[in-house]
Design an enzyme around this catalytic site. Structure first.
Site, mmCIF file in Angstrom:
data_model
loop_
_atom_site.group_PDB
_atom_site.id
_atom_site.type_symbol
_atom_site.label_atom_id
_atom_site.label_comp_id
_atom_site.label_asym_id
_atom_site.label_seq_id
_atom_site.Cartn_x
_atom_site.Cartn_y
_atom_site.Cartn_z
ATOM 1 N N GLY A 148 -75.996 33.410 9.681
ATOM 2 C CA GLY A 148 -76.097 33.617 11.130
ATOM 3 C C GLY A 148 -76.581 35.012 11.478
ATOM 4 N N GLY A 212 -78.164 27.066 3.997
ATOM 5 C CA GLY A 212 -78.497 26.115 2.929
ATOM 6 C C GLY A 212 -79.685 26.607 2.101
ATOM 7 C CG ASP A 237 -68.408 33.935 3.978
ATOM 8 O OD1 ASP A 237 -69.456 33.781 4.637
ATOM 9 O OD2 ASP A 237 -67.393 33.238 4.153
ATOM 10 C CB THR A 265 -69.816 38.590 8.622
ATOM 11 O OG1 THR A 265 -68.918 37.949 9.520
ATOM 12 C CG2 THR A 265 -69.073 39.717 7.948
ATOM 13 C CG ASP A 267 -67.305 35.226 12.543
ATOM 14 O OD1 ASP A 267 -67.779 35.451 13.677
ATOM 15 O OD2 ASP A 267 -67.349 34.115 11.994
ATOM 16 N NE ARG A 312 -68.506 28.930 10.744
ATOM 17 C CZ ARG A 312 -69.578 29.452 10.169
ATOM 18 N NH1 ARG A 312 -69.443 30.333 9.198
ATOM 19 N NH2 ARG A 312 -70.779 29.119 10.554
ATOM 20 C CD GLU A 366 -67.368 30.307 16.508
ATOM 21 O OE1 GLU A 366 -68.141 29.463 16.956
ATOM 22 O OE2 GLU A 366 -67.690 31.144 15.635
ATOM 23 C CE1 TYR A 423 -75.453 30.487 17.907
ATOM 24 C CE2 TYR A 423 -74.865 29.143 19.803
ATOM 25 C CZ TYR A 423 -75.009 29.288 18.431
ATOM 26 O OH TYR A 423 -74.702 28.255 17.587
ATOM 27 N NE ARG A 426 -75.557 34.150 16.067
ATOM 28 C CZ ARG A 426 -75.469 33.132 15.246
ATOM 29 N NH1 ARG A 426 -74.410 33.000 14.474
ATOM 30 N NH2 ARG A 426 -76.424 32.249 15.150
HETATM 31 N N1 ADP Z 1 -71.163 29.145 -2.834
HETATM 32 C C1 ADP Z 1 -72.445 29.438 -2.648
HETATM 33 N N2 ADP Z 1 -73.258 29.618 -3.717
HETATM 34 C C2 ADP Z 1 -74.554 29.916 -3.541
HETATM 35 N N3 ADP Z 1 -75.141 30.061 -2.334
HETATM 36 C C3 ADP Z 1 -74.396 29.903 -1.238
HETATM 37 C C4 ADP Z 1 -73.008 29.585 -1.333
HETATM 38 N N4 ADP Z 1 -72.523 29.490 -0.076
HETATM 39 C C5 ADP Z 1 -73.560 29.716 0.759
HETATM 40 N N5 ADP Z 1 -74.676 29.981 0.072
HETATM 41 C C6 ADP Z 1 -76.002 30.246 0.634
HETATM 42 O O1 ADP Z 1 -75.977 31.462 1.369
HETATM 43 C C7 ADP Z 1 -76.774 31.348 2.546
HETATM 44 C C8 ADP Z 1 -76.008 31.753 3.762
HETATM 45 O O2 ADP Z 1 -74.719 31.159 3.785
HETATM 46 P P1 ADP Z 1 -73.965 30.855 5.157
HETATM 47 O O3 ADP Z 1 -72.602 30.413 4.836
HETATM 48 O O4 ADP Z 1 -74.800 29.962 5.999
HETATM 49 O O5 ADP Z 1 -73.981 32.257 5.936
HETATM 50 P P2 ADP Z 1 -73.257 33.637 5.637
HETATM 51 O O6 ADP Z 1 -73.891 34.236 4.475
HETATM 52 O O7 ADP Z 1 -73.498 34.391 6.877
HETATM 53 O O8 ADP Z 1 -71.826 33.307 5.410
HETATM 54 C C9 ADP Z 1 -77.276 29.917 2.611
HETATM 55 O O9 ADP Z 1 -78.611 29.893 2.215
HETATM 56 C C10 ADP Z 1 -76.384 29.171 1.635
HETATM 57 O O10 ADP Z 1 -77.054 28.117 0.982
HETATM 58 O O1 FBP Z 2 -74.801 28.176 15.094
HETATM 59 P P1 FBP Z 2 -75.032 28.982 13.862
HETATM 60 O O2 FBP Z 2 -76.234 29.835 13.941
HETATM 61 O O3 FBP Z 2 -75.008 28.166 12.622
HETATM 62 O O4 FBP Z 2 -73.869 30.021 13.764
HETATM 63 C C1 FBP Z 2 -72.575 29.833 14.192
HETATM 64 C C2 FBP Z 2 -71.626 30.613 13.337
HETATM 65 O O5 FBP Z 2 -72.167 31.821 12.941
HETATM 66 C C3 FBP Z 2 -71.204 32.871 13.036
HETATM 67 O O6 FBP Z 2 -71.551 33.689 14.099
HETATM 68 C C4 FBP Z 2 -71.172 33.723 11.793
HETATM 69 O O7 FBP Z 2 -71.161 32.942 10.681
HETATM 70 P P2 FBP Z 2 -71.804 33.497 9.321
HETATM 71 O O8 FBP Z 2 -71.144 34.813 9.062
HETATM 72 O O9 FBP Z 2 -71.473 32.449 8.322
HETATM 73 O O10 FBP Z 2 -73.253 33.655 9.552
HETATM 74 C C5 FBP Z 2 -69.895 32.138 13.318
HETATM 75 O O11 FBP Z 2 -69.033 32.898 14.113
HETATM 76 C C6 FBP Z 2 -70.370 30.912 14.025
HETATM 77 O O12 FBP Z 2 -69.478 29.863 13.914
HETATM 78 MG MG MG Z 3 -70.050 32.887 6.467
#
Ligand code: ADP
Ligand code: FBP
Ligand code: MG
Length: 504
Positions: A148, A212, A237, A265, A267, A312, A366, A423, A426
């Site tokens: 995000g 993803g 994360d 992040t 959050d 979240r 949220e 939104y 951020r």
């Molecule tokens: N356990 C994991 N192992 C490898 N890649 C991951 C894993 N979890 C998430 N990712 C990848 O990291 C990217 C961002 O993850 P996401 O959870 O959407 O956001 P954030 O990094 O902000 O938490 C995505 O491309 C996702 O496929």
């Molecule tokens: O609608 P999107 O872009 O998937 O993002 C929504 C989520 O992204 C966040 O802002 C941050 O999440 P990440 O740190 O995983 O990017 C959450 O608070 C919220 O639930």
């Molecule tokens: Mg995350």
């Protein structure tokens, strides 16, 4: 010789006849649980009589003690000059706000180390090293942004590019477009100081982002094919877990590739680091929404304002935005379950505040009350492309519940205003504080990669920037601890119900 905080000696201080150092020794327990020989130094104005028990200089420590001992630089206390003052029990002992705080009261042995203490876990201090493991002209770096949005991503990109170029003379830097999947499915863009010059003034990420699409093998194949030897990965994360997987593969293939993670992040849910970049900006931006809600509900009869903010699993934005605003009557976060009906419930509280003040403002993270909502709407669990659980809109749900409650039996005519700026908080550019913070993160990452570290995340720990093993920041999530003081401070500031137990 005992050193005063300003570096002058005790003798010099006494000669000035303005203040003297009184001292005594006592055995106490420090915050690491060890018994220590604590030397108290109290700065006492000369015109006050020095307390007998604190003026015993027979135990005056030597220079050697001074270097190694535990020194408390104390503040003056009324009993220094009014030794017989009576004391009373603190009413906070019975306060709901502090009911579950582990240590309601700060003990006299609870002290703050001026500098990081020597025991326990330590991380490598971030910063330039004497030797680097890359020839600048051979560096081919890339930057990718995932997950995000968050205020400050463009600043980090800019400062990595400028840091590599200005500090190390690196000219070959690529931007991977569209997150992890961009490694194998999108073109790259060239990044130079000129290209990134103004990007910190914009929100979002010039590289675009996605969820993803993390395919470790394809990503590392691509890194090899393109001859990339430094990978800068900005994300939360999930992204850091992906970075750890990339590093493992790099290590398995024995590649001369530095993998550096920059935690992102909104959050503030990343463990170990003090705070994540963009968080401050988001809290600041949230003030505008809370203010709008307050203006709206103040201007009508029985106004109920609800502001939904991001968060979240962690309610930090809601908690800090509430603490900053002072216009918020109640803050609801994922970590603190709440209930609506009955004594001590939200409905009762709203009614009470409406009677007292004619309006009420609720800030809602949220992720708050998700279990509650999904039970009541029988929702099917959905996930985003990264596997994150999609949340049900608690804001809409709560708004309707409150409306229904007050409409039933014509209890009270209320004026509901629901604001959802999630939104908006951020998507803004980072503020001055976050801009500086992003610069430090980017420069730390560049120094670390050039110094040959790989598979690390950067961030401030206990106020000092450090290199942290990636798995350290992914193994846990940073959440608001209800047993810590900050949540108690919020409860004390809003005087809202704690919802700790159903009282009826
Ligand atoms: N356990 C994991 N192992 C490898 N890649 C991951 C894993 N979890 C998430 N990712 C990848 O990291 C990217 C961002 O993850 P996401 O959870 O959407 O956001 P954030 O990094 O902000 O938490 C995505 O491309 C996702 O496929
Ligand atoms: O609608 P999107 O872009 O998937 O993002 C929504 C989520 O992204 C966040 O802002 C941050 O999440 P990440 O740190 O995983 O990017 C959450 O608070 C919220 O639930
Ligand atoms: Mg995350």
């Amino acid at each position: 010789m005992i050193k005063a905080p300003n570096g002058s000696t005790k003798g010099q201080e006494a000669e000035k006849k303005e203040r003297v150092w009184s001292e005594t020794r006592l055995v106490g327990v420090s915050n690491n649980g060890k018994f220590n020989d604590i030397r108290w130094k109290s700065l006492i104005t000369c015109c006050y009589p020095i307390r007998a028990q604190t003026s015993n200089l027979s135990n005056t420590p030597t220079d050697e003690d001074d270097d190694e001992g535990f020194v408390l630089e104390d503040v003056p206390h009324l009993t220094n000059f009014l030794p017989d003052l009576p004391t009373y029990p603190n009413p906070l002992e019975y306060s709901q706000a502090y009911a579950i705080v582990k240590n309601t009261f700060v003990s006299s042995e609870d002290v703050v180390a001026h500098q990081a203490v020597q025991e326990g876990v330590h991380f490598r201090r971030a910063g330039p090293r004497e030797k680097v493991y890359f020839k600048p002209e051979e560096v081919r770096a890339c930057i990718v942004t995932c997950g995000g949005l968050c205020p400050g991503i463009n600043t980090v990109i800019r400062e990595i590019v400028c840091g590599l170029n200005f500090m190390y003379g690196v000219n070959n830097i690529l931007g991977i477009e569209g997150g992890y999947r961009g490694f194998y499915s999108r073109n790259t863009m060239e990044l130079t100081p000129k290209i990134v010059n103004d990007i910190h003034k914009r929100g979002g990420t010039i590289l675009q982002t996605s969820r993803g699409g993390h395919d470790t093998t394809k990503i590392v194949d691509n890194i090899q094919d393109r001859g990339i030897n430094q990978v800068y990965i900005i994300g939360g994360d999930g992204t850091q877990k992906g970075a750890a997987a990339i590093y493992k593969e790099v290590e398995r293939r024995r590649l001369h590739v530095a993998v550096a993670g920059i935690p992102k992040t909104i959050d503030n849910d990343i463990a170990v680091i003090d705070k994540s970049f963009g968080f401050d900006t988001a809290v600041e931006e949230a003030q505008r929404a809370i203010n709008a809600a307050h203006v709206e509900v103040e201007s009508v009869e029985n106004g109920v304002g609800i502001v939904k903010l991001m968060g979240r699993y962690s309610g930090f934005i809601a908690m800090f935005a509430t603490l900053a605003s002072r216009d918020v009557d109640c803050c609801l976060i994922p970590e603190s379950p709440f209930y609506l009906e009955g004594q001590g419930g939200l409905f009762e509280f709203i009614q009470q505040r409406l009677k007292e003040n004619g309006h009420v403002v609720i800030v809602l993270a949220e992720g708050a009350g998700q279990e509650y909502v999904s039970d009541s709407v029988n929702a099917v669990e959905e996930r985003d492309a990264s596997g994150n659980k999609l949340l049900i809109d608690i804001g809409q749900w709560l708004t309707q519940k409150i409306k229904n409650h007050f409409a039933t039996d014509k209890k009270m005519a209320i004026n509901m205003k629901y604001i959802d700026p999630t939104y908006m908080i951020r998507a803004v550019p980072s503020n001055a504080y976050d801009n500086i913070y992003c610069t430090l993160l980017a420069q730390s990452a560049v120094h670390g990669a050039m110094a040959g570290f790989s598979g690390f995340t950067v961030g401030p720990v206990n106020s000092r920037h450090a290199y942290i093993p990636i798995q350290r920041v992914t193994e846990a999530t940073n959440v608001v601890k209800l047993t810590d003081r900050m949540w108690a401070r919020l409860l004390a500031s809003t005087n809202q119900p704690t919802f700790l137990e159903k009282l009826e």
